[in-house]
Design a protein around this motif. Structure first.
Motif, short mmCIF file in Angstrom:
data_model
loop_
_atom_site.label_atom_id
_atom_site.label_comp_id
_atom_site.label_asym_id
_atom_site.label_seq_id
_atom_site.Cartn_x
_atom_site.Cartn_y
_atom_site.Cartn_z
N PHE A 484 60.81 -42.35 -26.70
CA PHE A 484 60.58 -43.82 -27.31
C PHE A 484 60.73 -44.28 -28.19
O PHE A 484 61.26 -43.59 -29.81
CB PHE A 484 59.05 -43.94 -27.29
CG PHE A 484 58.48 -43.89 -26.06
CD1 PHE A 484 59.54 -43.60 -24.54
CD2 PHE A 484 57.57 -44.36 -24.81
CE1 PHE A 484 59.01 -43.06 -23.44
CE2 PHE A 484 56.91 -44.01 -24.54
CZ PHE A 484 57.76 -43.71 -22.99
N ARG A 542 55.85 -45.06 -18.64
CA ARG A 542 57.12 -44.62 -18.00
C ARG A 542 57.69 -45.69 -17.25
O ARG A 542 58.11 -46.96 -16.54
CB ARG A 542 58.39 -44.17 -18.55
CG ARG A 542 60.07 -44.69 -18.21
CD ARG A 542 61.03 -43.14 -19.04
NE ARG A 542 60.71 -43.20 -20.02
CZ ARG A 542 61.63 -43.70 -21.03
NH1 ARG A 542 62.28 -44.50 -20.77
NH2 ARG A 542 61.79 -42.86 -22.05
N LEU A 551 58.96 -49.99 -24.69
CA LEU A 551 58.00 -49.33 -25.14
C LEU A 551 58.43 -48.55 -26.44
O LEU A 551 59.45 -48.42 -26.92
CB LEU A 551 58.33 -47.83 -24.28
CG LEU A 551 59.01 -48.43 -22.44
CD1 LEU A 551 58.84 -46.60 -21.89
CD2 LEU A 551 56.93 -49.01 -21.83
#
Length: 652
Positions: A484, A542, A551
């Motif tokens: 991420f 996700r 995110l």
């Protein structure tokens, strides 16, 4: 700077109505964008009347959005991403493509012209996303429109231009320009630059288009923005030739591509990735615009071969293995040229010869000689004039040039040296003296080669350094465990989304997620199990959110989800979906199965919030409420009076 064509002549061409020009919606868009008070809403309403243009515009906008950015799905968003200049130029380019897809000029290949223009546009966008020399969307337009002078001449003079194109042949650019100038008193390069300037493209773009179309050397220094734009356009057109070339021609095209790419500090690996991406984009754009596109082999699977030139100037498709000296002979005496070429060939030189100045200037760019022997009294220019032309080119600055004259008097020698020659020899040439003089020039040639090799090594090092820097930058913005974006990246994106939300008066929601009792998991089962839990949590988050949501992992067991264009009710639904996904998640360890749950705080931008930190703080307050209520909860601290258009929700 692009030389102007006669103003009155250009105005007459415009007044005739025969010059390629925008039609319909494109014309309305260009007129609207010239108004200072035009709004995005008004422009969007005009664009929406042309569904085909809407699709192309959204496709173009999505082509330049960066990592993690939500996809563009509306005309308003596309206009915001692209900006008015790019939208105007895209409207122009797509209109020309639609209305001038074919014509009556039999010798002009309309299909290949638009395929090359599309490939150049896609390549320009990909190149610029790395060089940052200009806005990628505007460079896309430059690639699409750069050769508009060709289709303009095919439209204005279809029968004459058909004859000229056939006479020049597909690869003889200099001959084409010469014939155009003789027939029309202007070239496609000059007309194209004038049209781009008339349409309002910046001077830096019109100059680059003229420089590449006329195959002239850039006068800018390396690193200057003008130099990068010009080299990018030249490189994009080389990519087009590579993609459209026959399979057996691609090795030579790849060799030229890599040389051109090195001028912009691209290493082979980076440029190969770029070219493969362009090929994929070409297929998508080709389907959208109904233009020829084909699947290409991976760039890395094509072996680069350097084209060799024989004595007649023809290319031989074999790799260059040696670094022997190359001599170009220019003289009207055919027998003398052949004698000198044979003698030099026997002494280890690669040779080629021609008999007029124009052909010599063209051949020099392909043959890339180390030295030139130029006779006086050429049919189209004097030897001194040819020397001046050659010295103005990049490769010509380092050449060793000998003037061959019937009578080498003091005045002849002075004129030759003043023109830029290195020495003069009398005719008929004494071959032993010639060999001695050329042998003495080897030291200069070897030194130039060493300098060029050093420059290539520096370019290669700079390109590798640029790749390393990009990788380091990606690593600095990415959480290594989950993949991420990290807190640093999130802070930048949060500021961008906040500004976008304010500017367009659209809602923006923030969901703060925290894994319940995560410290206990680490203490009981170890950090390797804790890391595995975080990876599964990231995957579940996700899968539970939309593609346009942003995110990030803030650190430890904290995650954040930004939901652009989302009101509090929808954000609560999204957070609850994440909570349920975690509720069903069970982590198996060596000792026992671990049940995972999360708490989430939700907030939406409202009038009481002064900045992005205020929104983040409100979602953090919601997370605190969720923890306080016993965890495995979704909560919000949003006040009903603080959020316009509805009541707030709390709890889940």
């Amino acid at each position: 700077m692009a030389p102007p064509i006669d103003v009155s002549r250009f105005e007459q061409l415009k007044a005739s109505g025969d010059l390629p020009s925008p039609k319909g919606v494109a014309l309305a868009v260009m007129r609207l964008t010239q108004q200072e008070d035009v709004s995005i809403a008004n422009l969007a309403n005009v664009i929406k009347t042309d569904p085909a243009f809407v699709g192309r515009l959204i496709k173009a906008a999505n082509g330049i959005v960066g990592y993690g950015r939500r996809p563009v799905a509306s005309v308003q968003d596309a206009l915001t991403v692209l900006g008015l200049p790019a939208v105007r130029n895209m409207a122009l380019g797509f209109s020309l493509l639609t209305h001038y897809r074919s014509g009556v000029c039999e010798g002009f290949d309309y299909g290949r012209y638009w395929a090359e223009s599309l490939l150049s546009a896609v390549s320009m966008q990909a190149i610029t996303l790395r060089t940052r020399a200009a806005a990628a969307d505007e460079m896309y337009c430059l690639g699409l429109l750069a050769r508009v002078g060709e289709i303009a001449l095919a439209t204005l003079y279809p029968h004459d231009y058909s004859r000229i194109v056939k006479e020049a042949g597909g690869q003889d650019l200099h001959r084409l320009l010469e014939l155009e100038s003789h027939a029309f008193a202007m070239t496609n390069a000059e007309l194209g630059a004038a049209m781009l300037a008339d349409w309002g493209l910046p001077r830096i773009f019109t100059d680059a288009a003229h420089c590449v179309a006329s195959s002239t050397e850039s006068t800018q220094s390396e690193g200057q923005r003008e130099y990068v734009v010009t080299q990018s356009l030249a490189l994009s057109q080389q990519v087009a030739k590579y993609c459209l070339g026959a399979e057996q021609e691609r090795p030579q095209h790849k060799h030229r591509l890599l040389i051109a790419a090195s001028r912009l500090n691209f290493d082979e690996e980076t440029f190969g990735t770029l070219t493969d991406g362009v090929a994929r984009e070409w297929l998508e754009w080709g389907a959208l615009l109904s233009i020829h596109a084909e699947v290409l082999p991976p760039f890395g699977s094509v072996k680069a071969l350097a084209p060799e030139l024989g004595a007649d100037g023809a290319e031989e498709e074999v790799p260059r293995q040696d670094v022997s000296m190359r001599a170009l002979i220019v003289d009207t005496d055919v027998a003398a040229c052949q004698t000198i070429a044979q003698f030099l060939g026997e002494n280890g030189f690669q040779t080629s010869f021609t008999h007029d100045g124009f052909s010599a200037a063209e051949l020099a760019l392909d043959f890339m000689p180390d030295m030139m022997l130029i006779g006086e009294g050429l049919p189209d220019m004097s030897g001194g004039e040819l020397v001046r032309v050659i010295r103005k080119t990049r490769i010509g600055r380092a050449l060793y040039i000998l003037i061959l004259a019937e009578d080498v008097q003091e005045e002849v020698v002075v004129q030759a040296l003043e023109a830029g020659a290195d020495d003069a020899l009398p005719k008929p040439v004494n071959l032993r003296v010639l060999l001695a003089k050329l042998g003495a020039s080897r030291r200069l040639t070897d030194l130039n080669r060493e300098i060029e090799q050093d420059r290539e090594e520096i370019r290669h090092f700079a390109a590798e350094l640029a790749v390393s820097n990009r990788r380091l930058q990606d690593a600095a913005m990415t959480d290594p465990l989950t993949g991420f974006p990290n807190r640093r990246c999130f802070s930048e994106r949060f500021a961008q989304e906040w500004a976008f939300s304010l500017r367009n008066k659209r809602p923006l929601s923030c969901i703060l997620v925290d894994v319940d009792h995560f410290k206990g998991i680490n203490d009981t089962y170890g950090h390797d199990v804790g890391d595995a839990v975080l990876v599964q949590v990231a995957q579940a988050i996700r899968a539970a959110v939309r593609t346009q949501d942003v995110l990030a992992r803030l650190g430890g067991d904290e995650f954040v989800v930004l939901c652009p264009g989302t009101a509090i009710e929808s954000a609560m639904v999204c957070a609850e979906r994440i909570r349920k996904a975690m509720h069903d998640l069970i982590m198996d360890t060596r000792l026992r199965s671990v049940k995972i749950s999360i708490s989430a705080g939700v907030a939406c931008r409202d009038a009481t919030m002064t900045d992005a930190d205020s929104l983040f703080k409100r979602s953090d307050d919601g997370l605190y409420l969720a923890k306080k209520k016993g965890r495995d909860q979704v909560a919000t601290a949003q006040l009903p009076q603080g959020r316009p258009g509805g009541s707030s929700a709390a709890g889940a």
